[in-house]
Design a protein around this motif. Structure first.
Motif, PDB file in Angstrom:
ATOM      1  N   HIS A 163       0.818  -1.218   0.000  1.00 10.86           N
ATOM      2  CA  HIS A 163       0.000   0.000   0.000  1.00 10.86           C
ATOM      3  C   HIS A 163       0.848   1.264   0.000  1.00 10.86           C
ATOM      4  O   HIS A 163       0.379   2.338   0.373  1.00 10.86           O
ATOM      5  CB  HIS A 163      -1.032  -0.059   1.128  1.00 10.86           C
ATOM      6  N   CYS A 173      -7.116   0.812  -5.547  1.00  9.84           N
ATOM      7  CA  CYS A 173      -6.560  -0.359  -4.857  1.00  9.84           C
ATOM      8  C   CYS A 173      -7.643  -1.027  -4.020  1.00  9.84           C
ATOM      9  O   CYS A 173      -8.648  -0.406  -3.682  1.00  9.84           O
ATOM     10  CB  CYS A 173      -5.406   0.098  -3.966  1.00  9.84           C
ATOM     11  N   CYS A 175      -7.636  -1.554  -1.038  1.00 14.58           N
ATOM     12  CA  CYS A 175      -7.749  -0.911   0.273  1.00 14.58           C
ATOM     13  C   CYS A 175      -8.635   0.335   0.224  1.00 14.58           C
ATOM     14  O   CYS A 175      -8.911   0.941   1.251  1.00 14.58           O
ATOM     15  CB  CYS A 175      -6.369  -0.535   0.807  1.00 14.58           C
ATOM     16  N   CYS A 180      -1.706   2.557  -5.141  1.00 13.37           N
ATOM     17  CA  CYS A 180      -0.848   1.670  -4.340  1.00 13.37           C
ATOM     18  C   CYS A 180      -0.092   0.691  -5.247  1.00 13.37           C
ATOM     19  O   CYS A 180      -0.609   0.270  -6.286  1.00 13.37           O
ATOM     20  CB  CYS A 180      -1.672   0.832  -3.366  1.00 13.37           C
TER      21      CYS A 180
HETATM   22 ZN   LIG Z   1      -3.808   0.007  -1.183  1.00 12.45          ZN
END
Ligand SMILES: [Zn+2]
Length: 317
Positions: A163, A173, A175, A180
């Motif tokens: 990340h 991403c 997340c 990332c």
């Molecule tokens: Zn990420």
């Protein structure tokens, strides 16, 4: 003989190995289903039972095992699993529970960190004091070994190398953020780019490699077609390596470790990945003229968790 036990607790299976510390090998291993989510005490009891089985198999008692090391998913701080989403655990005193149940000294670490520790001790970082592991799988995992020890970080979840943002406002991403490393260099990202380029280039050899079925494209497709001189595949690999080099260069610039260890499915490409990566790194990391950091493919594939967990006792010695 000196024995220890390494436990690789995964969301699906618990793999447990009895390790010969002097011979540096797993002498016997067993695997049982995790059946997660389940309470920590239940899973710990299963672990104890398998540990006893393994000892019986080779004619020793559990008391002859020097220690038990466990690699677990989730955030680990000082032997406590703060949060492990796929096990359904919060603030479980896992280390203490397994220690009480087995009567053996027990050490618990996050699984990615344990895998990095296996490489640092017995894998591609053997004899070195510092190693950073980058695992290119479904996502990107990481582990930081400094001065021979795992660096968990103040909060317990250091080494989320996947990340690291390498492109502000870039690709989305998993997340939730953008740009990332994981969105560019995970196996998932590689497959996604391979398919995108196949659609753009109907004449690409990648279509032959996949038997004309785009759904059959995987992390190897572009590498195979690239070997045969395919233009579109070359683009996929070049982009992948360029992004990866930026991530690795950032890691080298921050830590200057002895070794950067590349693992995960994509690392199975070996020199087809490492040669262009090392070449690219010549132009992306600082002070490259005096660069002694080695960038290597991980030695351990499936057993990294068991070995790394098993060796946790050495870290505490
Ligand atoms: Zn990420």
């Amino acid at each position: 003989m000196r024995y220890c036990i390494g436990v690789d607790l995964g969301g699906t299976n618990i793999a447990i190995g009895l390790i010969d510390l002097d011979g540096k090998v797993i002498i016997r291993k067993k695997s049982v289903k995790t059946r997660a989510p389940r309470p920590c005490v239940e899973i710990s009891a299963d672990i104890r039972d398998v540990c006893v089985d393994l000892c019986n198999d080779v004619g020793i008692t559990l008391s002859e095992v020097e220690w038990i090391g466990v690699a677990t998913p989730g955030i680990v701080r000082s032997g406590v699993v703060i949060d492990a989403f796929n096990l359904g655990w919060t603030n479980e005193k896992f280390e203490e529970i397994v220690c009480t149940m087995t009567g053996r000294p027990t050490f618990v670490a996050n699984d990615a960190n344990a895998a990095a520790y296996a490489e640092a001790k017995w894998g591609c970082g053997i004899g070195e004091e510092s190693l950073i592991a980058v695992t290119l799988g479904t996502g990107i995992g990481g582990g930081i070994i400094l001065n021979g020890k795992i660096w968990e970080g103040f909060n317990g979840f250091a080494a989320e190398l996947g990340h690291m943002v390498i492109d502000v406002g870039g690709r989305r991403c998993s997340c939730g953020l953008r740009g990332c490393l994981e969105a560019y260099c995970s196996a998932t990202a590689l497959v996604h780019e391979t398919r995108r380029m196949m659609k753009l280039y109907p004449d690409s050899l990648m279509w032959q490699v996949t038997g004309g079925n785009i759904d059959c494209a995987d992390g190897r497709t572009a590498f195979t077609a690239n070997e045969q001189g395919d233009f579109a595949a070359r683009q996929v690999i070049d982009d992948f390596v360029n992004y990866l080099a930026i991530g690795i260069a950032n890691i080298i610039n921050i830590f200057q470790p002895s070794v950067v260890c590349i693992g995960g499915g994509v690392s199975g490409q070996g020199e087809a990945l490492m040669r262009p990566l090392r070449e690219r790194l010549k132009y992306t990391s600082f002070g490259t003229k005096d660069m002694r950091t080695r960038v290597e493919v991980a030695v351990y594939k499936n057993d990294a968790g068991i070995i790394g967990a098993g060796l946790l006792g050495i870290m505490e010695e």
